[in-house]
Design a protein around this motif. Structure first.
Motif, mmCIF file in Angstrom:
data_model
loop_
_atom_site.group_PDB
_atom_site.id
_atom_site.type_symbol
_atom_site.label_atom_id
_atom_site.label_comp_id
_atom_site.label_asym_id
_atom_site.label_seq_id
_atom_site.Cartn_x
_atom_site.Cartn_y
_atom_site.Cartn_z
ATOM 1 N N GLU A 38 0.634 -1.115 -0.001
ATOM 2 C CA GLU A 38 0.124 -0.146 0.054
ATOM 3 C C GLU A 38 0.843 1.140 -0.093
ATOM 4 O O GLU A 38 0.512 2.317 -0.665
ATOM 5 C CB GLU A 38 -0.884 -0.207 1.289
ATOM 6 N N ALA A 39 2.020 1.224 0.713
ATOM 7 C CA ALA A 39 2.789 2.416 0.879
ATOM 8 C C ALA A 39 3.552 2.581 -0.423
ATOM 9 O O ALA A 39 3.357 3.701 -1.018
ATOM 10 C CB ALA A 39 3.955 2.104 2.000
ATOM 11 N N MET A 40 3.918 1.877 -1.324
ATOM 12 C CA MET A 40 4.372 2.065 -2.522
ATOM 13 C C MET A 40 3.556 2.221 -3.515
ATOM 14 O O MET A 40 3.930 3.194 -4.447
ATOM 15 C CB MET A 40 5.252 0.663 -2.757
ATOM 16 N N GLU A 41 2.344 1.850 -3.686
ATOM 17 C CA GLU A 41 1.499 2.210 -4.605
ATOM 18 C C GLU A 41 0.585 3.433 -4.375
ATOM 19 O O GLU A 41 0.562 4.187 -5.332
ATOM 20 C CB GLU A 41 0.554 0.960 -4.932
ATOM 21 N N GLU A 42 0.326 3.583 -3.110
ATOM 22 C CA GLU A 42 -0.640 4.723 -2.670
ATOM 23 C C GLU A 42 -0.335 5.750 -1.658
ATOM 24 O O GLU A 42 -0.883 6.727 -1.353
ATOM 25 C CB GLU A 42 -1.957 4.174 -2.079
ATOM 26 N N THR A 43 1.145 5.724 -1.481
ATOM 27 C CA THR A 43 1.570 6.779 -0.340
ATOM 28 C C THR A 43 0.908 6.741 0.826
ATOM 29 O O THR A 43 0.609 7.904 1.185
ATOM 30 C CB THR A 43 2.097 7.911 -1.047
ATOM 31 N N GLN A 44 0.562 5.772 1.431
ATOM 32 C CA GLN A 44 -0.364 5.715 2.539
ATOM 33 C C GLN A 44 -0.400 4.355 3.199
ATOM 34 O O GLN A 44 0.254 3.539 2.635
ATOM 35 C CB GLN A 44 -1.930 6.234 2.219
ATOM 36 N N VAL A 45 -0.563 4.423 4.610
ATOM 37 C CA VAL A 45 -0.540 3.141 5.201
ATOM 38 C C VAL A 45 -1.829 3.024 6.173
ATOM 39 O O VAL A 45 -2.247 4.190 6.583
ATOM 40 C CB VAL A 45 0.640 3.035 6.284
ATOM 41 N N THR A 46 -2.466 1.839 6.137
ATOM 42 C CA THR A 46 -3.788 1.712 7.002
ATOM 43 C C THR A 46 -3.301 0.723 8.255
ATOM 44 O O THR A 46 -2.914 -0.421 7.785
ATOM 45 C CB THR A 46 -4.840 1.027 6.089
ATOM 46 N N VAL A 47 -3.376 1.045 9.037
ATOM 47 C CA VAL A 47 -3.183 0.428 10.645
ATOM 48 C C VAL A 47 -4.533 0.250 11.418
ATOM 49 O O VAL A 47 -4.977 1.335 11.838
ATOM 50 C CB VAL A 47 -1.915 0.688 11.271
ATOM 51 N N ASP A 48 -5.130 -0.850 11.548
ATOM 52 C CA ASP A 48 -6.309 -0.998 12.561
ATOM 53 C C ASP A 48 -7.208 -0.123 11.968
ATOM 54 O O ASP A 48 -8.225 0.488 12.599
ATOM 55 C CB ASP A 48 -5.977 -0.501 13.878
ATOM 56 N N GLY A 49 -7.586 -0.106 10.706
ATOM 57 C CA GLY A 49 -8.657 0.505 9.840
ATOM 58 C C GLY A 49 -8.525 1.949 9.512
ATOM 59 O O GLY A 49 -9.262 2.843 9.127
ATOM 60 N N GLU A 50 -7.435 2.577 10.297
ATOM 61 C CA GLU A 50 -7.082 3.956 9.928
ATOM 62 C C GLU A 50 -5.979 4.367 9.014
ATOM 63 O O GLU A 50 -4.771 3.635 9.064
ATOM 64 C CB GLU A 50 -6.783 4.814 11.475
ATOM 65 N N THR A 51 -6.387 5.136 7.995
ATOM 66 C CA THR A 51 -5.257 5.198 6.881
ATOM 67 C C THR A 51 -4.600 6.711 7.244
ATOM 68 O O THR A 51 -5.258 7.568 7.527
ATOM 69 C CB THR A 51 -6.012 5.605 5.552
ATOM 70 N N ARG A 52 -3.298 6.688 7.138
ATOM 71 C CA ARG A 52 -2.370 7.666 7.226
ATOM 72 C C ARG A 52 -1.461 8.088 6.046
ATOM 73 O O ARG A 52 -0.934 7.188 5.583
ATOM 74 C CB ARG A 52 -1.607 7.622 8.554
ATOM 75 N N ASP A 53 -1.347 9.185 5.701
ATOM 76 C CA ASP A 53 -0.601 9.659 4.376
ATOM 77 C C ASP A 53 0.966 9.479 4.815
ATOM 78 O O ASP A 53 1.378 9.599 5.958
ATOM 79 C CB ASP A 53 -1.034 10.999 4.044
ATOM 80 N N LEU A 54 1.616 9.080 3.640
ATOM 81 C CA LEU A 54 3.028 9.109 3.927
ATOM 82 C C LEU A 54 3.806 10.422 3.431
ATOM 83 O O LEU A 54 2.853 11.119 2.891
ATOM 84 C CB LEU A 54 3.807 7.976 3.211
#
Length: 323
Positions: free
Chosen positions: A140-156
């Protein structure tokens, strides 16, 4: 839920771009700075820089000890931005890369502790030593520059670039990268051994203090963001786009799995960066032909043991006409 870590360095949002000649000078300056540490490998250095400007990620695949990690560190150090290194090991967990929610007994709240992926440059060292589940933490990080942990998405942070190294030996102690992750790397490079003159020069530089210890940044984050905007605006005319499509189509017709549309996009972005690095505001077929051997082969699967992705791409470049 709170975030206990300060936000990673992120450039201020802007659509400003640089003159293409300035981008070319910037590439030359970064290459010269990296050359203070890395002897030879000029072509590989250029490929990594253009991948960074083309919004791509790089996989360095080779035997141990040829300078893969040092190349990645040198380029990251040349830019004044946040840099994190992840040493991939068999016991590394996905949360060790992306971050994890931890319950704070004092506040009675969960706090998110950011993982090392929250940086402008992330070095994934020996990425194939970790099992596929951990490797996939970067999908997800490499494709969408974001990370989802426990249902919450954070931008990189922006920009976000992954430079991963891969051990090409010890097959019984490493794991193959998932094909979906390979496809997310814009380029796959091999450094190879230095020639005798280059190795002698390298030894002369490193017998005392290593030059990486005194390497300084030659540009800043805002300049890189503006250079990437210039690259994104580099013109790709219809005949060039159609040529890229024909190259991808050839691989699909002559392999079990050919180049995906993501791969065609990566080829055009790499070609845009190549054009800008050469001081041009437009892409020419030569840019595609220079980038194709490092952008396309790792996206191809064949059934013939004597014919790998590199052979398919070489045949495509030879047989697909430029119209």
């Amino acid at each position: 839920m709170t975030d206990v870590n300060p936000p990673s360095q992120t450039a201020s949002p802007a659509n400003e771009s640089l003159e293409v000649s300035t981008v070319a000078d910037l590439c030359t300056e970064i290459e010269a700075n990296v050359a203070d540490v890395i002897v030879g490998h000029e072509e590989a250095i250029e490929h990594v820089i253009t991948a960074m400007l083309g919004r791509g990620h790089v996989l360095l695949d080779d035997v141990p000890g040829v300078g893969k990690t040092m190349l990645a560190r040198s380029i990251a150090t040349s830019v004044d931005c946040t840099f994190r290194r992840v040493q991939f090991t068999p016991d590394l967990l996905p949360a060790d890369v992306t971050g994890v929610n931890v319950f704070n007994q004092k506040t009675r709240e969960f706090e998110f502790q950011r993982g090392p992926v929250f940086a402008n440059f992330v070095l994934g060292d020996e990425i194939n030593r970790a099992p596929p589940k951990t490797q996939s933490a970067l999908l997800e990080a490499m494709e969408e520059t974001q990370v989802t942990v426990d249902g919450e998405t954070r931008d990189l942070p922006d920009p976000f670039t992954v430079i991963a190294t891969q051990n090409a030996v010890e097959p019984n102690r490493t794991y193959d990268l998932p094909f979906a992750e390979l496809d997310r790397f814009m380029k796959k490079l091999q450094l190879g051994y230095p020639d005798p003159e280059e190795e002698a020069e390298m030894l002369g530089r490193t017998v005392g203090d290593h030059p990486i210890d005194s390497l300084e940044a030659v540009t800043d984050l805002e300049t890189i963001v503006a250079a990437r905007e210039t690259v994104a605006r580099t013109r790709v005319e219809k005949p060039v786009r159609e040529y890229a499509t024909r190259l991808a189509g050839y691989t699909r017709e002559h392999a079990r799995i050919g180049v995906s549309p993501r791969g065609t996009i990566a080829l055009l972005r790499a070609a845009q960066a190549r054009a800008a690095a050469n001081g041009r505001e437009y892409v020419i077929p030569d840019d595609l032909q220079t980038e194709a051997p490092v952008v396309l082969p790792h996206r191809i699967k064949t059934t013939d043991r004597d014919r790998d992705g590199a052979t398919v791409v070489a045949n495509a470049l030879e047989r697909v006409p430029v119209e």
